[in-house]
Enzyme design. Sequence first.
Site, mmCIF file in Angstrom:
data_model
loop_
_atom_site.group_PDB
_atom_site.id
_atom_site.type_symbol
_atom_site.label_atom_id
_atom_site.label_comp_id
_atom_site.label_asym_id
_atom_site.label_seq_id
_atom_site.Cartn_x
_atom_site.Cartn_y
_atom_site.Cartn_z
ATOM 1 N NE ARG A 83 19.496 14.142 23.888
ATOM 2 C CZ ARG A 83 20.643 13.638 24.300
ATOM 3 N NH1 ARG A 83 21.629 13.667 23.364
ATOM 4 N NH2 ARG A 83 21.059 13.409 25.466
ATOM 5 N NE ARG A 129 26.268 14.956 33.664
ATOM 6 C CZ ARG A 129 26.196 14.917 32.507
ATOM 7 N NH1 ARG A 129 25.113 15.858 31.891
ATOM 8 N NH2 ARG A 129 26.832 14.373 31.803
ATOM 9 C CD GLU A 141 19.434 16.100 32.869
ATOM 10 O OE1 GLU A 141 19.895 16.150 31.743
ATOM 11 O OE2 GLU A 141 19.731 15.506 33.791
ATOM 12 C CG ASN A 188 22.261 18.508 24.735
ATOM 13 O OD1 ASN A 188 22.217 19.628 24.431
ATOM 14 N ND2 ASN A 188 23.563 17.866 25.026
ATOM 15 C CG ASP A 189 18.865 14.335 28.216
ATOM 16 O OD1 ASP A 189 18.681 13.597 27.363
ATOM 17 O OD2 ASP A 189 19.365 13.966 29.363
ATOM 18 N NE ARG A 205 29.345 16.273 28.468
ATOM 19 C CZ ARG A 205 29.418 17.387 27.629
ATOM 20 N NH1 ARG A 205 30.940 17.611 27.634
ATOM 21 N NH2 ARG A 205 28.621 17.991 27.170
ATOM 22 C CG HIS A 219 38.066 9.224 8.727
ATOM 23 N ND1 HIS A 219 37.388 8.110 8.873
ATOM 24 C CD2 HIS A 219 36.832 10.071 7.821
ATOM 25 C CE1 HIS A 219 36.250 7.901 8.127
ATOM 26 N NE2 HIS A 219 35.859 9.197 7.656
ATOM 27 C CB CYS A 228 25.342 22.885 31.385
ATOM 28 S SG CYS A 228 24.359 21.479 31.910
#
Length: 841
Positions: free
Chosen positions: A736, A603, A702, A725-726, A567, A460, A773
């Site tokens: 998801r 945000r 969203e 995404n949402d 974020r 990894h 975004c």
Amino acid sequence: MVGIVIVSHSKRLAEGVRELAAQMVQGKVPLAVAAGIDDPENPLGTDAMQVYNAIASVYSDDGVLVLMDLGSALMSAEMALEFLPEEHQQKVHLCAAPLVEGAIAATIAAAAGNNIQQVIAEAQGALIAKATQLGVVDHLTTYPSPLAERGEKQNTKEIRLTVSNRLGLHARPAARFVGCAARFQSQVKVRNVTKGSDFVRADSINQVAMLGVRQGHEIIITATGSDADEALATLQALIESNFGEDNRALESHSISPSPTPPLPPSSLQGIPASPGVAIAPSFQFRKIPLVLHQITPISIQEYHVENPESQWQRLQSALQTARQEIQTLLSNASIQIGDAEAAIFDAHLLFLEDPTLIEAAQQRVFTHHLNAEAAWQGVVDEVASNYHHLDDPYLRERVADVVDVGQRVLRVLSGAPVTAVEISQPAILVAADLNPSDTAGLDPTKVLGICITAGSATSHSAILARSLGIPAIVGLPAEILQLADGTLLAINGETGRVWIEPEPDILAALQAKRETQQAAQQQALNIARQPCLTRDGRAITVFANIGSVADTQQALKLGAEGVGLLRTEFLYLNRTTAPSEEEQLTIYQAIAQILDTRPLIIRTLDVGGDKSLPYLGIQSETNPFLGWRGIRFCLDSPQVLKTQLRAILRASFGHQIKIMFPMIATVAEIQAAKAILTEVQAELRQAGIAFDETMEVGIMVEVPAAVAIADQLAAEVDFFSIGTNDLSQYVMAADRTNPKVANLADAFHPAVLRMIQQTIQTGHAAGIWVGLCGEMASDPLAASILLGLGLDEVSLNPHAIPGFKVAIAQLTMTQAEAIATTALQQDSAAKVRALVSTSVD
């Protein structure tokens, strides 16, 4: 809390067991006895009505566990179930565990707050400690299912599947498999038919990984319980989708050593792990090396404790802290190297939640009265040893992940300082080994290359090095560890060769090769740093999604024209209290100063859903994505929001900062958020603290409700930023994170594209700009559609910026609009992708 019933032929025996168990937990667990019969001449026996009354006296919806001694005790318990209401029968479990040891183990597990399945498992394995001490069985022997619920055999379902992804159930697919299995009420087990293994628990990351499932192996999965069919169908869909992995992408990461001539005395040969040439002074990372399969020896003492409950609480607290640290690492890695590689740390999280590991540690604490450090070190060393002795070389490498996680918890428990790789000047890092956590935190601008004596190209750490673009060689001779810091090294990650104080001709050849590579990279970066223009001159602004100060610098190097999404959750993770105003101010100012006059969209705190913070009162919810998250939490916690807004406003003076509120679904929500913002602005004015009086305020779009009332919301804000995404999962009613339906939550589906189009058109009609975004923008295939739909701005993963700009540069606005128009008329995401691929080609 789970209730426990002790059924015995002897009343004195049962009451003695109850007394012993009760003393172990200071009476915290409801215990009942159903033993003996009312016959002075012959008091031994059992009575079904006694059992019924005992069950009723401790009944809880959390479940009741019934332990029995001999023959008729089982029949009396079965008969007692018949008297219970049907809905209560499902909550009562008859357990085949030994009466004395099982009752004590189950009581301790119940007192610790475990659910009924965990309590059953603890009771069923109660003889392990005794057997281990006598040398009869291995401590972590997998016992048959402890579930003794009536009708179990009839309710067990089974499927057979062939695993086809390239590396089988390696860490990331295993993590997804275990995470999926653990979501169901049914008990899920799996075995490797090809290797002839026994069944193991599907909710144990270690037991699943040790099955050694590789490509082409056949496995059997069984599920027992009320949702068995759903569990098997979901796992089947996950496996048939190759766990979401692209086998071709995995193959592209493979590195084959090139033929090399005999080595001169000044060079060493290792295993190529990550391509590229690096020339720089050496820097020794002198972390204590691993000793075979044991975790890094942090100085601890093993001692006997009188109060095992306090040690168990210490261990649970350390596990929670470690989870928060790994969640932060996962979040940062997702931004820097992408979700696929960052998923390595999903496996680390599951390791901390592995029930077999937790139960073994709990047993060491309560049965052997060990301190938390010794108990934890013992079970982790044992698991690491099991990996170390596997025949499969790929699986043996997973011991590094076990060690990494084990070491993290031990460090938290012992209060040892964090060992991090800190390099002040660019260098080639030399070490005995690097664990995945070490590697993920490396700064590619400072660590130009990696040389380690352990590991392999499929470890990894090697995967992470490739993702970071750092040349790496593993498996080098130990003599490299004897080099003094500052020794000039040259490495070729494609051949695995290391030159120590290279001769002028070798140095010149490697410098030429490196310069060729750097020139190609620089050319790509130069293109990325130019404005994003179509062939006919139409511009679209390209920002970056970031989660730290370091991300900001990287984003600018890769061509970002600003930050479209900061974020702020990263400030709240890995801690036990919310960050102060001053802490937040320092970070926001640092990012703003790097950006200078470029835009920075911050945000506000977006937690809940898949991001829980217990210290803020955000706990697990039944359906978290539809729950208390985003702006909903912040409006219910106004002080948390006010503190953040004060910090953002204070940082805004002299910079181009904008505020964005997440998860807005109603006009009342944005009005309430703006009211708090206005209140904070008034407080700052009164205190004479400067801030940007013209700061723009926007919202994330969203939620489908926000699209439907976009005209009303547009009147309240200065911009929209679409979070695909949402939005995708809400439009398609598909979680998801659920492998069975996650493929439906596709931003390329025409239903989602029409939502995006409606938002853009409504925003423009109201005179505000509209950005996006979500992760959709990181897919180059989306470039033509997003441009054609009329977006003003996109914000994406920094590493995806060059690809997006290249895609836009190949288009005209007319082509993009035509592609977008046609895409909206398709009836599936697959057809949209096919359309775009054909159009671009």
